[in-house]
Motif scaffolding. Structure first.
Motif, PDB file in Angstrom:
ATOM      1  N   UNK A  81      13.264  -4.287  52.844  1.00 47.98           N
ATOM      2  CA  UNK A  81      14.464  -5.338  52.274  1.00 47.98           C
ATOM      3  C   UNK A  81      15.411  -4.974  51.931  1.00 47.98           C
ATOM      4  N   UNK A  82      16.139  -3.694  52.258  1.00 41.51           N
ATOM      5  CA  UNK A  82      16.996  -3.347  51.187  1.00 41.51           C
ATOM      6  C   UNK A  82      18.391  -3.915  52.149  1.00 41.51           C
ATOM      7  N   UNK A  83      17.687  -4.105  53.561  1.00 39.22           N
ATOM      8  CA  UNK A  83      18.991  -4.220  54.081  1.00 39.22           C
ATOM      9  C   UNK A  83      19.308  -5.938  54.330  1.00 39.22           C
ATOM     10  N   UNK A  84      18.193  -6.476  54.022  1.00 35.06           N
ATOM     11  CA  UNK A  84      18.481  -7.934  53.475  1.00 35.06           C
ATOM     12  C   UNK A  84      19.311  -8.343  52.127  1.00 35.06           C
ATOM     13  N   UNK A  85      18.845  -8.031  51.451  1.00 28.37           N
ATOM     14  CA  UNK A  85      19.967  -7.288  49.919  1.00 28.37           C
ATOM     15  C   UNK A  85      21.383  -6.875  49.699  1.00 28.37           C
ATOM     16  N   UNK A  86      21.322  -5.996  50.901  1.00 31.44           N
ATOM     17  CA  UNK A  86      22.892  -5.697  51.563  1.00 31.44           C
ATOM     18  C   UNK A  86      23.413  -6.108  51.828  1.00 31.44           C
ATOM     19  N   UNK A  87      22.911  -7.451  52.993  1.00 29.11           N
ATOM     20  CA  UNK A  87      23.463  -8.040  53.467  1.00 29.11           C
ATOM     21  C   UNK A  87      24.008  -9.313  52.379  1.00 29.11           C
ATOM     22  N   UNK A  88      23.320  -9.952  51.384  1.00 25.33           N
ATOM     23  CA  UNK A  88      22.956 -11.152  50.641  1.00 25.33           C
ATOM     24  C   UNK A  88      24.245 -10.441  49.521  1.00 25.33           C
ATOM     25  N   UNK A  89      24.575  -9.223  49.323  1.00 27.02           N
ATOM     26  CA  UNK A  89      25.707  -8.356  47.983  1.00 27.02           C
ATOM     27  C   UNK A  89      26.480  -8.871  48.761  1.00 27.02           C
ATOM     28  N   UNK A  90      27.136  -8.581  49.606  1.00 33.01           N
ATOM     29  CA  UNK A  90      27.805  -8.745  50.931  1.00 33.01           C
ATOM     30  C   UNK A  90      28.716 -10.013  50.583  1.00 33.01           C
ATOM     31  N   UNK A  91      27.430 -10.230  51.024  1.00 38.78           N
ATOM     32  CA  UNK A  91      28.085 -12.600  50.871  1.00 38.78           C
ATOM     33  C   UNK A  91      28.491 -13.021  49.419  1.00 38.78           C
TER      34      UNK A  91
END
Length: 106
Positions: A81-91
């Motif tokens: 899940x951290x990879x999805x959260x990382x992308x969300x945080x970048x956005x």
């Protein structure tokens, strides 16, 4: 903040040999993101806020690289899940930086 939580949870499963290596680096980078955003908000100017957002972005890039390394080493599955959260945080951070940039230009 969720990214920090997920980073701590994910890195808790890393081997003890990584405690002062990748684990420590990832946790520091993760904590740096919201900390610099908060410091920027508390600053005295929009320019100062933009500066701290830039630092937060650098920390987020560091964390992204460290997560990729952890994945390559087999310490973290690419489906975590951290990879999805990382992308969300970048956005979210990109949007915030764009908003502040427009404010500085006007």
């Amino acid at each position: 903040m969720l990214l920090v939580k997920l980073t701590y949870e994910a890195s808790a499963a890393f081997p003890k040999a990584e405690l002062f290596g990748l684990t420590s680096q990832m946790r520091r980078a993760a904590i740096s993101v919201p900390s610099n955003i908060a410091e920027g908000v508390a600053g005295s100017s929009t320019r100062e806020y933009a500066h701290f957002l830039s630092i937060a972005r650098g920390s987020l890039n560091e964390l992204d690289t460290q997560m990729e390394i952890a994945g390559m080493l087999g310490l973290l599955p690419q489906t975590h899940d951290i990879f999805q959260q990382l992308d969300r945080t970048f956005r979210l951070l990109n949007g915030l930086q764009s908003s502040i940039k427009k404010k500085l230009e006007s």
